[in-house]
Design a protein around this motif. Structure first.
Motif, PDB file in Angstrom:
ATOM      1  N   ILE A 169      13.017  -3.463   5.638  1.00 19.24           N
ATOM      2  CA  ILE A 169      12.253  -4.227   4.294  1.00 19.24           C
ATOM      3  C   ILE A 169      12.034  -3.124   3.454  1.00 19.24           C
ATOM      4  N   SER A 170      12.422  -3.016   2.077  1.00 20.81           N
ATOM      5  CA  SER A 170      12.369  -2.039   1.499  1.00 20.81           C
ATOM      6  C   SER A 170      11.904  -2.442   0.108  1.00 20.81           C
ATOM      7  N   VAL A 171      11.390  -1.582  -0.702  1.00 18.17           N
ATOM      8  CA  VAL A 171      11.247  -1.827  -2.130  1.00 18.17           C
ATOM      9  C   VAL A 171      12.285  -1.076  -2.993  1.00 18.17           C
ATOM     10  N   THR A 172      12.423  -1.743  -4.270  1.00 25.02           N
ATOM     11  CA  THR A 172      13.475  -1.260  -5.210  1.00 25.02           C
ATOM     12  C   THR A 172      12.927  -0.128  -5.942  1.00 25.02           C
ATOM     13  N   SER A 173      11.698   0.212  -6.052  1.00 23.33           N
ATOM     14  CA  SER A 173      11.420   1.139  -6.883  1.00 23.33           C
ATOM     15  C   SER A 173      10.779   2.302  -6.068  1.00 23.33           C
ATOM     16  N   THR A 174      10.820   3.304  -6.536  1.00 26.82           N
ATOM     17  CA  THR A 174      10.048   4.588  -5.588  1.00 26.82           C
ATOM     18  C   THR A 174       8.382   4.578  -5.966  1.00 26.82           C
ATOM     19  N   ALA A 175       7.875   3.892  -7.075  1.00 30.79           N
ATOM     20  CA  ALA A 175       6.523   3.677  -7.251  1.00 30.79           C
ATOM     21  C   ALA A 175       5.859   2.469  -6.542  1.00 30.79           C
ATOM     22  N   SER A 176       6.745   1.731  -5.994  1.00 25.27           N
ATOM     23  CA  SER A 176       6.471   0.850  -4.913  1.00 25.27           C
ATOM     24  C   SER A 176       6.084   1.018  -3.427  1.00 25.27           C
ATOM     25  N   GLY A 214       3.728  -9.239   6.182  1.00 26.52           N
ATOM     26  CA  GLY A 214       3.493  -7.939   5.529  1.00 26.52           C
ATOM     27  C   GLY A 214       2.649  -7.995   3.905  1.00 26.52           C
ATOM     28  N   ASP A 215       3.095  -6.831   3.139  1.00 23.85           N
ATOM     29  CA  ASP A 215       2.511  -6.966   1.835  1.00 23.85           C
ATOM     30  C   ASP A 215       3.267  -5.936   0.980  1.00 23.85           C
ATOM     31  N   PHE A 216       3.463  -6.023  -0.419  1.00 25.15           N
ATOM     32  CA  PHE A 216       4.259  -5.075  -1.252  1.00 25.15           C
ATOM     33  C   PHE A 216       3.887  -5.425  -2.611  1.00 25.15           C
ATOM     34  N   ASP A 217       4.527  -4.430  -3.434  1.00 30.12           N
ATOM     35  CA  ASP A 217       4.319  -4.628  -4.695  1.00 30.12           C
ATOM     36  C   ASP A 217       5.810  -4.110  -5.535  1.00 30.12           C
ATOM     37  N   GLY A 218       5.957  -4.774  -6.578  1.00 33.52           N
ATOM     38  CA  GLY A 218       7.334  -4.502  -7.196  1.00 33.52           C
ATOM     39  C   GLY A 218       8.271  -5.739  -6.590  1.00 33.52           C
ATOM     40  N   THR A 219       9.534  -5.172  -6.141  1.00 37.17           N
ATOM     41  CA  THR A 219      10.478  -6.298  -5.534  1.00 37.17           C
ATOM     42  C   THR A 219      10.679  -5.728  -4.138  1.00 37.17           C
ATOM     43  N   SER A 242       7.137  -9.676  -6.694  1.00 39.31           N
ATOM     44  CA  SER A 242       5.568  -9.824  -6.441  1.00 39.31           C
ATOM     45  C   SER A 242       5.226 -10.828  -7.319  1.00 39.31           C
ATOM     46  N   LEU A 243       5.796 -10.907  -8.564  1.00 41.74           N
ATOM     47  CA  LEU A 243       5.449 -11.739  -9.561  1.00 41.74           C
ATOM     48  C   LEU A 243       4.320 -11.051 -10.190  1.00 41.74           C
ATOM     49  N   SER A 244       3.130 -10.976  -9.623  1.00 40.47           N
ATOM     50  CA  SER A 244       1.900 -10.126 -10.170  1.00 40.47           C
ATOM     51  C   SER A 244       1.205  -9.670  -8.905  1.00 40.47           C
ATOM     52  N   GLY A 245       0.678  -8.407  -9.182  1.00 37.28           N
ATOM     53  CA  GLY A 245       0.019  -8.111  -8.298  1.00 37.28           C
ATOM     54  C   GLY A 245       0.648  -7.414  -7.008  1.00 37.28           C
ATOM     55  N   HIS A 246      -0.087  -7.678  -5.928  1.00 41.50           N
ATOM     56  CA  HIS A 246       0.361  -7.235  -4.619  1.00 41.50           C
ATOM     57  C   HIS A 246       0.242  -8.042  -3.530  1.00 41.50           C
ATOM     58  N   PRO A 247       1.237  -8.864  -3.320  1.00 43.10           N
ATOM     59  CA  PRO A 247       1.133 -10.215  -2.649  1.00 43.10           C
ATOM     60  C   PRO A 247       1.497  -9.679  -1.180  1.00 43.10           C
ATOM     61  N   ALA A 248       1.414 -10.976  -0.327  1.00 45.23           N
ATOM     62  CA  ALA A 248       1.827 -10.915   0.926  1.00 45.23           C
ATOM     63  C   ALA A 248       3.058 -11.257   1.065  1.00 45.23           C
ATOM     64  N   PHE A 249       4.035 -10.890   2.297  1.00 40.71           N
ATOM     65  CA  PHE A 249       5.363 -11.726   2.215  1.00 40.71           C
ATOM     66  C   PHE A 249       5.370 -12.149   3.628  1.00 40.71           C
ATOM     67  N   ILE A 250       6.250 -13.239   3.883  1.00 41.92           N
ATOM     68  CA  ILE A 250       6.493 -13.484   5.216  1.00 41.92           C
ATOM     69  C   ILE A 250       8.110 -13.606   5.247  1.00 41.92           C
ATOM     70  N   ALA A 251       8.891 -13.347   6.350  1.00 42.29           N
ATOM     71  CA  ALA A 251      10.008 -13.459   6.482  1.00 42.29           C
ATOM     72  C   ALA A 251      10.609 -13.583   7.931  1.00 42.29           C
ATOM     73  N   LYS A 252      11.554 -14.514   8.193  1.00 41.93           N
ATOM     74  CA  LYS A 252      11.899 -14.949   9.415  1.00 41.93           C
ATOM     75  C   LYS A 252      13.435 -14.445   9.666  1.00 41.93           C
ATOM     76  N   TYR A 253      13.409 -13.880  10.908  1.00 42.31           N
ATOM     77  CA  TYR A 253      14.951 -13.532  11.327  1.00 42.31           C
ATOM     78  C   TYR A 253      15.395 -14.137  12.400  1.00 42.31           C
ATOM     79  N   ASN A 254      16.532 -14.562  12.779  1.00 43.13           N
ATOM     80  CA  ASN A 254      16.954 -15.171  13.746  1.00 43.13           C
ATOM     81  C   ASN A 254      17.191 -14.192  14.914  1.00 43.13           C
ATOM     82  N   ARG A 255      17.652 -14.770  16.149  1.00 40.03           N
ATOM     83  CA  ARG A 255      17.810 -13.756  17.212  1.00 40.03           C
ATOM     84  C   ARG A 255      18.834 -12.655  16.970  1.00 40.03           C
TER      85      ARG A 255
END
Length: 184
Positions: free
Chosen positions: A24-31, A50-55, A65-78
């Motif tokens: 899970i990465s961010v697309t900007s070095t400032a994020s 987790g949480d992130f800012d940027g994309t 992130s739309l605005s601010g520093h939101p949380a994310f939830i991601a689901k991966y299969n087996r």
């Protein structure tokens, strides 16, 4: 009688087999991106909170992130394939700290958000998501004084009752919430 010690060459355990890793990465070095917790549901799917800012990039899927520093939830299969990834929260700084899954794989989350109360730094949030990241409820709780409150972890029972570890000022408490987020 003597005390027997194990030698490393005498241990007959099978070594674990590495199966997959997903970044899970961010697309900007400032994020930034941070994973606060993981859980595995009964079929063996892995859920990351987790949480992130940027994309944030979940392979070829981007979440803004739309605005601010939101949380994310991601689901991966087996097999490590992304099922879904969604931002979670409102505008402002969020920190994802705790994740629990019930027997039907509903996600229960807890963390902190910047406070709207004068003089307080942080409030905490508790929420539940159903299906592919669909928010059922997300409640924010905070002190009316200058004390910051932080939700650190969450557990859920078979009936959907959640238990949250919250620090407030100089003490820690365990708070119980019914399945629809009412403190009991």
């Amino acid at each position: 009688m003597g005390l027997g010690l194990l030698r490393p060459d005498s241990i007959c355990a099978q070594s674990p087999v590495f199966e997959w890793a997903r970044q899970i990465s961010v697309t900007s070095t400032a994020s930034i991106v941070r994973c606060g917790d993981l859980a595995v549901d009964p079929p063996g799917d892995c859920v990351a909170f987790g949480d992130f800012d940027g994309t944030a990039a979940f392979g070829s899927t981007n979440v803004d992130s739309l605005s601010g520093h939101p949380a994310f939830i991601a689901k991966y299969n087996r097999a490590g394939l992304l099922r879904w990834a969604v931002p979670n929260g409102t505008a402002g700084l969020h920190q994802a700290n705790g994740l629990a899954l019930d027997a039907t794989a509903h996600c229960f989350i807890a963390g902190i958000v910047r406070s709207t109360n004068a003089g307080s730094a942080f409030d905490y949030f508790v929420g539940r998501l159903d299906g592919p990241g669909e928010q059922r409820w997300l409640e924010r709780y905070g002190a009316e004084n200058a004390t910051s409150e932080t939700a650190w972890n969450i557990a859920v029972d078979a009936q959907g009752t959640s238990f949250v570890v919250v620090s407030e000022g100089g003490f820690v408490s365990i708070k119980r919430f019914d399945p629809d987020a009412t403190a009991t």
